[in-house]
Design a protein around this motif. Structure first.
Motif, PDB file in Angstrom:
ATOM      1  N   SER A  40       9.622   7.693  -0.779  1.00 10.67           N
ATOM      2  CA  SER A  40       8.810   6.498  -0.517  1.00 10.67           C
ATOM      3  C   SER A  40       8.856   5.522  -1.679  1.00 10.67           C
ATOM      4  O   SER A  40       9.148   5.902  -2.816  1.00 10.67           O
ATOM      5  N   HIS A  41       8.523   4.273  -1.380  1.00 11.58           N
ATOM      6  CA  HIS A  41       8.313   3.273  -2.437  1.00 11.58           C
ATOM      7  C   HIS A  41       6.837   3.278  -2.824  1.00 11.58           C
ATOM      8  O   HIS A  41       5.974   3.507  -1.970  1.00 11.58           O
ATOM      9  N   THR A  42       6.563   3.002  -4.063  1.00 19.56           N
ATOM     10  CA  THR A  42       5.173   2.783  -4.478  1.00 19.56           C
ATOM     11  C   THR A  42       5.122   1.765  -5.607  1.00 19.56           C
ATOM     12  O   THR A  42       6.074   1.648  -6.390  1.00 19.56           O
ATOM     13  N   THR A  43       3.981   1.057  -5.650  1.00 19.14           N
ATOM     14  CA  THR A  43       3.788   0.123  -6.767  1.00 19.14           C
ATOM     15  C   THR A  43       2.940   0.760  -7.866  1.00 19.14           C
ATOM     16  O   THR A  43       2.676   0.122  -8.882  1.00 19.14           O
ATOM     17  N   ARG A  44       2.499   2.003  -7.663  1.00 18.41           N
ATOM     18  CA  ARG A  44       1.721   2.625  -8.750  1.00 18.41           C
ATOM     19  C   ARG A  44       2.660   3.050  -9.879  1.00 18.41           C
ATOM     20  O   ARG A  44       3.860   3.246  -9.654  1.00 18.41           O
ATOM     21  N   ALA A  45       2.076   3.199 -11.050  1.00 21.09           N
ATOM     22  CA  ALA A  45       2.899   3.552 -12.213  1.00 21.09           C
ATOM     23  C   ALA A  45       3.351   5.005 -12.111  1.00 21.09           C
ATOM     24  O   ALA A  45       2.615   5.843 -11.573  1.00 21.09           O
ATOM     25  N   PRO A  46       4.542   5.319 -12.612  1.00 21.22           N
ATOM     26  CA  PRO A  46       4.976   6.720 -12.613  1.00 21.22           C
ATOM     27  C   PRO A  46       4.065   7.582 -13.491  1.00 21.22           C
ATOM     28  O   PRO A  46       3.572   7.124 -14.517  1.00 21.22           O
ATOM     29  N   ASP A  63       8.358  -7.231  -5.420  1.00 22.42           N
ATOM     30  CA  ASP A  63       9.557  -6.743  -4.712  1.00 22.42           C
ATOM     31  C   ASP A  63       9.176  -6.053  -3.393  1.00 22.42           C
ATOM     32  O   ASP A  63       9.858  -6.204  -2.384  1.00 22.42           O
ATOM     33  N   VAL A  64       8.077  -5.303  -3.437  1.00 30.59           N
ATOM     34  CA  VAL A  64       7.623  -4.632  -2.209  1.00 30.59           C
ATOM     35  C   VAL A  64       7.203  -5.688  -1.177  1.00 30.59           C
ATOM     36  O   VAL A  64       7.511  -5.570   0.018  1.00 30.59           O
ATOM     37  N   ILE A  65       6.524  -6.722  -1.641  1.00 31.37           N
ATOM     38  CA  ILE A  65       6.096  -7.788  -0.709  1.00 31.37           C
ATOM     39  C   ILE A  65       7.321  -8.464  -0.087  1.00 31.37           C
ATOM     40  O   ILE A  65       7.357  -8.715   1.127  1.00 31.37           O
ATOM     41  N   LYS A  66       8.338  -8.703  -0.912  1.00 28.43           N
ATOM     42  CA  LYS A  66       9.579  -9.296  -0.374  1.00 28.43           C
ATOM     43  C   LYS A  66      10.187  -8.384   0.678  1.00 28.43           C
ATOM     44  O   LYS A  66      10.596  -8.828   1.748  1.00 28.43           O
ATOM     45  N   ARG A  68       8.687  -6.128   2.433  1.00 32.62           N
ATOM     46  CA  ARG A  68       7.807  -6.116   3.622  1.00 32.62           C
ATOM     47  C   ARG A  68       8.096  -7.337   4.502  1.00 32.62           C
ATOM     48  O   ARG A  68       8.276  -7.215   5.711  1.00 32.62           O
ATOM     49  N   ASP A  69       8.173  -8.510   3.860  1.00 33.80           N
ATOM     50  CA  ASP A  69       8.393  -9.740   4.629  1.00 33.80           C
ATOM     51  C   ASP A  69       9.767  -9.757   5.275  1.00 33.80           C
ATOM     52  O   ASP A  69      10.014 -10.468   6.238  1.00 33.80           O
ATOM     53  N   ASN A  70      10.653  -8.976   4.726  1.00 30.75           N
ATOM     54  CA  ASN A  70      12.025  -8.887   5.230  1.00 30.75           C
ATOM     55  C   ASN A  70      12.170  -7.767   6.279  1.00 30.75           C
ATOM     56  O   ASN A  70      13.279  -7.419   6.667  1.00 30.75           O
ATOM     57  N   ASN A  71      11.003  -7.180   6.666  1.00 29.10           N
ATOM     58  CA  ASN A  71      10.991  -6.084   7.661  1.00 29.10           C
ATOM     59  C   ASN A  71      11.776  -4.859   7.220  1.00 29.10           C
ATOM     60  O   ASN A  71      12.411  -4.191   8.039  1.00 29.10           O
ATOM     61  N   GLU A  72      11.745  -4.575   5.913  1.00 27.72           N
ATOM     62  CA  GLU A  72      12.547  -3.445   5.429  1.00 27.72           C
ATOM     63  C   GLU A  72      11.780  -2.121   5.429  1.00 27.72           C
ATOM     64  O   GLU A  72      12.338  -1.085   5.110  1.00 27.72           O
ATOM     65  N   PHE A  73      10.466  -2.188   5.763  1.00 30.35           N
ATOM     66  CA  PHE A  73       9.679  -0.948   5.771  1.00 30.35           C
ATOM     67  C   PHE A  73       9.396  -0.481   7.189  1.00 30.35           C
ATOM     68  O   PHE A  73       9.093  -1.286   8.077  1.00 30.35           O
ATOM     69  N   LEU A  74       9.475   0.818   7.382  1.00 32.72           N
ATOM     70  CA  LEU A  74       9.033   1.406   8.643  1.00 32.72           C
ATOM     71  C   LEU A  74       7.520   1.492   8.646  1.00 32.72           C
ATOM     72  O   LEU A  74       6.865   1.347   9.660  1.00 32.72           O
ATOM     73  N   VAL A  79      -3.238   1.619  -0.739  1.00 36.67           N
ATOM     74  CA  VAL A  79      -4.303   2.571  -1.067  1.00 36.67           C
ATOM     75  C   VAL A  79      -4.721   2.337  -2.508  1.00 36.67           C
ATOM     76  O   VAL A  79      -3.874   2.386  -3.408  1.00 36.67           O
ATOM     77  N   HIS A  80      -6.039   2.092  -2.702  1.00 36.30           N
ATOM     78  CA  HIS A  80      -6.574   1.836  -4.052  1.00 36.30           C
ATOM     79  C   HIS A  80      -5.733   0.794  -4.792  1.00 36.30           C
ATOM     80  O   HIS A  80      -5.378   0.973  -5.965  1.00 36.30           O
ATOM     81  N   GLY A  81      -5.348  -0.249  -4.080  1.00 38.48           N
ATOM     82  CA  GLY A  81      -4.658  -1.374  -4.739  1.00 38.48           C
ATOM     83  C   GLY A  81      -3.157  -1.175  -4.933  1.00 38.48           C
ATOM     84  O   GLY A  81      -2.483  -2.050  -5.467  1.00 38.48           O
ATOM     85  N   ASN A  82      -2.641  -0.040  -4.518  1.00 38.30           N
ATOM     86  CA  ASN A  82      -1.188   0.167  -4.638  1.00 38.30           C
ATOM     87  C   ASN A  82      -0.538   0.314  -3.275  1.00 38.30           C
ATOM     88  O   ASN A  82      -1.125   0.902  -2.364  1.00 38.30           O
ATOM     89  N   PHE A  83       0.672  -0.213  -3.156  1.00 41.25           N
ATOM     90  CA  PHE A  83       1.425  -0.053  -1.916  1.00 41.25           C
ATOM     91  C   PHE A  83       2.165   1.293  -1.903  1.00 41.25           C
ATOM     92  O   PHE A  83       2.676   1.749  -2.941  1.00 41.25           O
ATOM     93  N   TYR A  84       2.234   1.874  -0.730  1.00 40.72           N
ATOM     94  CA  TYR A  84       3.073   3.053  -0.486  1.00 40.72           C
ATOM     95  C   TYR A  84       3.807   2.799   0.834  1.00 40.72           C
ATOM     96  O   TYR A  84       3.185   2.396   1.824  1.00 40.72           O
ATOM     97  N   GLY A  85       5.104   3.021   0.867  1.00 38.71           N
ATOM     98  CA  GLY A  85       5.807   2.754   2.123  1.00 38.71           C
ATOM     99  C   GLY A  85       7.124   3.497   2.244  1.00 38.71           C
ATOM    100  O   GLY A  85       7.703   3.958   1.256  1.00 38.71           O
ATOM    101  N   THR A  86       7.560   3.615   3.496  1.00 36.24           N
ATOM    102  CA  THR A  86       8.855   4.250   3.796  1.00 36.24           C
ATOM    103  C   THR A  86       9.834   3.153   4.174  1.00 36.24           C
ATOM    104  O   THR A  86       9.620   2.439   5.157  1.00 36.24           O
TER     105      THR A  86
END
Ligand code: ATP
Length: 235
Positions: A40-46, A63-66, A68-74, A79-86
Motif C-alpha cells: 500500500s501507499h501511505t503518507t505517514r512517516a516510516p 503525490d498521493v493526491i495527484k 488519486r485525481d489520476n484514478n490510480e488508486f483502487l 486515517v488520523h490525517g494520513n492517506f492509505y491506499g492500494t
C-alpha cells in the motif's frame, strides 16, 4: 498474452467475522509462492525498521493526491490525517512477480474495482479480477466476532449492521461474484476456496493450485451457489 487471459487479482469480500483472514492465512501458508498482498501507499512517516516499497510505499501527500485525481488508486482512505491506499500499479507489480494479488475489500470497493475494469477504461487502468464472497450463517458471525474478543458491544453492533448490508448486496447482485463460499466447517470451506481459485486460474490459463483436481472445482463452486439459494443460508 490476450487481455482475456490476464488475471491481476483475486478480490475477497465478506462481512466481518466470516473468516476471511483465517481462510486466507491458510491459503498463504500453503501456497505462499502463488499469492501476495500488494504494497500500500501511505503518507505517514516510516517507523524504525520499515523499508520503502516493502511495508509501504511511503509517499508525499501531494503525490498521493495527484495519483488519486489520476484514478490510480483502487481504494484510498484517510486515517488520523494520513492517506492509505492500494494503487493499481502495486497490484500489477504482484502479477509481474508471477504471483496473484489477493485484495480483501468491502463490496463498495469491489464494485469500484469492477467499474475500473470495464472495457471503456481499458487494460491500462483496470484490474482484471476474480470476485469471491465468503459468507457464514448469521448467528455464527456474532459468535465468531465475540469469540475473537476484540470488540465492545457498540463495535459488534456496527459490524453486524455492516454485515447485513453486505448480505443485502449479495442478494441483490447474485451474479456479481464468481463464487460464493460458505465458511461453515473450516476444512471443507478451505477446500472450497482452493477449488474456487483453481477454477478461476484454469479460466485464465494459470495452473490450478492442485493440478490433480481441476474438474471437482466447478462442481464445488456451483454446488455452493445452489446450497445458498436453497437454504437462504446467509440470512
Ligand atoms: N469455519 C470456522 N468455524 C469456526 N470459527 C471460525 C471459522 N472460520 C473462522 N473462525 C473464527 O472466527 C473468528 C473470525 O474470523 P476472521 O478474523 O478470520 O474473520 P474476518 O472475516 O477476517 O473478519 P474481519 O473482516 O473483521 O477481519 C476468528 O476467531 C476465527 O478463528
Amino acid at each position: 498474452m490476450s487481455s482475456q487471459k490476464v488475471l491481476n487479482a483475486i478480490i475477497v469480500c465478506g462481512p466481518s467475522g466470516v473468516g476471511k483472514g483465517t481462510l486466507l492465512k491458510r491459503l498463504f501458508d500453503n501456497f505462499g509462492s502463488r499469492f501476495a498482498y500488494s504494497v500500500s501507499h501511505t503518507t505517514r512517516a516510516p517507523r524504525a525498521g520499515e523499508q520503502d516499497g516493502r511495508e509501504y510505499h511511503f509517499a508525499k501527500r501531494e503525490d498521493v493526491i495527484k495519483m488519486r485525481d489520476n484514478n490510480e488508486f483502487l481504494e484510498l482512505c484517510e486515517v488520523h490525517g494520513n492517506f492509505y491506499g492500494t494503487s493499481i500499479a502495486a497490484v500489477k507489480a504482484v502479477q509481474e512477480a508471477n504471483k496473484t494479488c489477493v485484495i480483501e475489500i468491502d463490496v463498495q470497493g469491489a464494485e469500484k474495482v469492477k467499474q475500473l475494469s470495464a472495457p471503456t477504461h481499458g487494460d491500462a487502468t483496470g484490474i482484471q479480477a476474480a470476485y469471491l464472497f465468503i459468507t457464514a450463517p448469521q448467528e455464527e458471525l456474532e459468535k465468531r466476532i465475540r469469540g475473537r474478543g476484540q470488540d465492545n458491544d457498540e463495535m459488534l453492533q456496527k459490524r453486524l449492521a455492516t454485515a447485513e448490508k453486505e448480505f443485502a448486496f449479495l442478494e441483490a447482485h447474485p451474479n456479481f461474484f464468481d463464487a460464493v463460499i460458505v465458511n461453515d466447517d473450516l476444512d471443507a470451506s478451505y477446500g472450497r476456496l482452493v477449488d474456487a481459485i483453481s477454477a478461476e486460474f484454469v479460466k485464465h490459463s494459470i495452473p490450478p493450485l492442485y493440478a490433480a483436481r481441476p474438474t471437482a472445482t466447478r462442481n464445488a463452486v456451483h454446488l455452493n451457489k445452489i446450497q445458498i439459494k436453497k437454504h437462504n443460508f446467509y440470512l
